[in-house]
Write a protein that holds these residues in place. Structure first.
Motif, PDB file in Angstrom:
ATOM      1  N   ARG A 132       0.942  -1.275  -0.086  1.00  0.00           N
ATOM      2  CA  ARG A 132      -0.165  -0.169   0.020  1.00  0.00           C
ATOM      3  C   ARG A 132       0.906   1.474   0.014  1.00  0.00           C
ATOM      4  NH1 ARG A 132      -3.486  -3.363   2.679  1.00  0.00           N
ATOM      5  NH2 ARG A 132      -2.598  -3.033   4.938  1.00  0.00           N
ATOM      6  N   LYS A 133       2.155   1.408   0.506  1.00  0.00           N
ATOM      7  CA  LYS A 133       2.834   2.462   0.431  1.00  0.00           C
ATOM      8  C   LYS A 133       3.503   2.677  -0.912  1.00  0.00           C
ATOM      9  CE  LYS A 133       4.796   2.353   5.215  1.00  0.00           C
ATOM     10  NZ  LYS A 133       6.041   2.855   6.009  1.00  0.00           N
ATOM     11  N   LEU A 134       3.591   1.604  -1.649  1.00  0.00           N
ATOM     12  CA  LEU A 134       4.227   1.706  -2.956  1.00  0.00           C
ATOM     13  C   LEU A 134       3.123   1.646  -4.115  1.00  0.00           C
ATOM     14  CD1 LEU A 134       6.875  -1.336  -2.643  1.00  0.00           C
ATOM     15  CD2 LEU A 134       7.324   1.184  -2.125  1.00  0.00           C
ATOM     16  N   GLY A 135       1.938   1.374  -3.783  1.00  0.00           N
ATOM     17  CA  GLY A 135       0.899   1.684  -5.144  1.00  0.00           C
ATOM     18  C   GLY A 135       0.263   0.367  -5.348  1.00  0.00           C
ATOM     19  N   PRO A 136      -0.919   0.310  -5.923  1.00  0.00           N
ATOM     20  CA  PRO A 136      -1.543  -0.691  -6.310  1.00  0.00           C
ATOM     21  C   PRO A 136      -1.013  -1.748  -7.238  1.00  0.00           C
ATOM     22  CG  PRO A 136      -2.760   1.054  -7.279  1.00  0.00           C
ATOM     23  CD  PRO A 136      -1.538   1.388  -6.223  1.00  0.00           C
ATOM     24  N   ARG A 137       0.018  -1.055  -8.142  1.00  0.00           N
ATOM     25  CA  ARG A 137       0.454  -1.922  -9.408  1.00  0.00           C
ATOM     26  C   ARG A 137       1.780  -2.394  -9.365  1.00  0.00           C
ATOM     27  NH1 ARG A 137      -1.252   1.479 -14.955  1.00  0.00           N
ATOM     28  NH2 ARG A 137      -3.464   1.457 -14.540  1.00  0.00           N
ATOM     29  N   VAL A 138       2.132  -2.252  -8.182  1.00  0.00           N
ATOM     30  CA  VAL A 138       3.536  -3.185  -7.664  1.00  0.00           C
ATOM     31  C   VAL A 138       3.134  -4.489  -7.152  1.00  0.00           C
ATOM     32  CG1 VAL A 138       5.474  -2.964  -6.169  1.00  0.00           C
ATOM     33  CG2 VAL A 138       4.464  -0.902  -7.212  1.00  0.00           C
ATOM     34  N   LYS A 139       3.967  -5.313  -7.987  1.00  0.00           N
ATOM     35  CA  LYS A 139       3.655  -6.776  -7.609  1.00  0.00           C
ATOM     36  C   LYS A 139       4.764  -7.059  -6.373  1.00  0.00           C
ATOM     37  CE  LYS A 139       4.049 -11.512  -9.289  1.00  0.00           C
ATOM     38  NZ  LYS A 139       4.379 -12.200 -10.672  1.00  0.00           N
ATOM     39  N   ALA A 140       4.391  -7.770  -5.410  1.00  0.00           N
ATOM     40  CA  ALA A 140       5.114  -7.996  -4.214  1.00  0.00           C
ATOM     41  C   ALA A 140       5.030  -9.295  -3.637  1.00  0.00           C
ATOM     42  CB  ALA A 140       4.868  -6.723  -3.107  1.00  0.00           C
ATOM     43  N   GLY A 141       6.253  -9.896  -3.097  1.00  0.00           N
ATOM     44  CA  GLY A 141       6.221 -11.222  -2.507  1.00  0.00           C
ATOM     45  C   GLY A 141       7.519 -11.150  -1.446  1.00  0.00           C
ATOM     46  N   HIS A 142       7.409 -12.135  -0.900  1.00  0.00           N
ATOM     47  CA  HIS A 142       8.736 -12.408   0.228  1.00  0.00           C
ATOM     48  C   HIS A 142       9.231 -13.766  -0.072  1.00  0.00           C
ATOM     49  CE1 HIS A 142       6.200 -14.933   2.578  1.00  0.00           C
ATOM     50  NE2 HIS A 142       5.043 -14.151   2.618  1.00  0.00           N
ATOM     51  N   ALA A 143      10.467 -13.688   0.704  1.00  0.00           N
ATOM     52  CA  ALA A 143      11.351 -14.923   0.764  1.00  0.00           C
ATOM     53  C   ALA A 143      11.307 -15.564   2.041  1.00  0.00           C
ATOM     54  CB  ALA A 143      12.690 -14.502  -0.207  1.00  0.00           C
ATOM     55  N   GLY A 144      10.601 -16.527   2.304  1.00  0.00           N
ATOM     56  CA  GLY A 144      10.574 -17.023   3.662  1.00  0.00           C
ATOM     57  C   GLY A 144       9.524 -16.493   4.555  1.00  0.00           C
TER      58      GLY A 144
END
Length: 296
Positions: A26-38
């Motif tokens: 939400r800080k980066l904007g709705p079009r930014v794809k995000a995930g995490h590693a672990g």
């Protein structure tokens, strides 16, 4: 916003990894794809590597590294979730310091570990914890993991603080359970803090409140080496050929048969181009594992 890269976050307790990722997105904007590693459980805190844009496709490389933890175990009581959020399911006497010190060496090196039934592992197309919550019996097979270091920092009032370096896929909740059983007791985790994930440490992590787009980093040779990758620099036409996905057998830099190590590829300006990996046996050729830059 076309953001690509990774950030090292110091996850607070009380948030799931998924919830934290939502707040970051939400800080980066709705079009930014995000995930995490672990994944880190809700009660746990510490280093969580978040990936953005096409870097999400490199999660396997970011996750395949050694993890380090500080874990606070409590003896005498085991909970259903093996953490402080579950209900008690068993009790046993608290071990002596001698019992604990005698048990720890048997967990060093390669061991077989049964994951917690309250875990996100898939069983028949459904996550294990979802089946347990429906009242279904879940039996998970043991998995091979490696404990590189296991150090007792303190033991007082039935609580042990231990420092652990371990392989990908290790459940510290299961480790607490099994150490307690080896001592003739029962146990679970009271607190867990991930202090490192591969080359990423708490000292270089940023809190959720301080995070913004300027904290997103790109792959560089130092990071690649820390992830266990070799580094290779391509010049001129070879760099263009790699970025365009042309057959790797035509590139002099990849003419030789690969060993077992994947390679992070950069151009002469230090820009990250992608990752090349050995093809599965019996092949003796390279394949594209990930390509980032594609010049127009």
């Amino acid at each position: 916003m076309n953001l690509e890269g990774f950030a090292v976050i110091d996850k607070p307790t009380g948030l799931t990894s998924y919830s934290l990722l939502g707040k970051i997105s939400r800080k980066l904007g709705p079009r930014v794809k995000a995930g995490h590693a672990g994944t880190l459980d809700s009660f746990a805190s510490g280093v969580l590597v978040c990936l953005f844009g096409r870097y999400t496709r490199m999660s396997d490389f970011f996750m395949a590294t050694t993890k380090s933890y500080e874990a606070l175990m409590v003896f005498g009581s085991e909970t259903a979730t093996l953490d402080p959020e579950g209900h008690e399911i068993a009790r046993a006497p608290v071990p002596t310091l001698y019992d604990l010190q005698s048990a720890l060496p048997s967990f060093l090196g390669g061991i077989m570990q049964v994951p917690p039934v309250y875990s996100a592992l898939h069983v028949g197309g459904e996550r294990a914890y979802e089946r347990v919550r429906k009242g279904q019996e879940v039996v998970l097979p043991p998995r091979s993991v490696t404990i590189h270091r296991l150090e007792l920092k303190s033991f007082e009032d039935g609580k042990a603080l231990v420092s652990v370096d371990c392989s990908k896929g290790t459940y510290i909740r299961s480790l607490a359970r099994d150490i307690a059983l080896e001592c003739g007791s029962r146990g679970h985790l009271l607190a867990l803090r991930r202090t490192a994930s591969g080359p990423f440490h708490l000292a270089g992590a940023v809190g959720l409140e301080e995070f913004d787009a300027t904290r997103i980093r790109s792959m560089d040779p130092e990071v690649a080496t820390g992830l266990g990758l070799e580094c290779r620099t391509l010049e001129g036409t070879e760099a263009v050929a790699f970025s365009n996905g042309l057959p790797m057998g035509r590139m002099p830099s990849f003419a030789a048969a690969p060993d077992s190590t994947s390679v992070a590829v950069f151009d002469t300006a230090g820009e990250f181009l992608g990752i090349a990996s050995p093809k599965p046996a019996p092949s003796i050729a390279w394949r594209y594992a990930f390509v980032l830059e594609r010049p127009h």
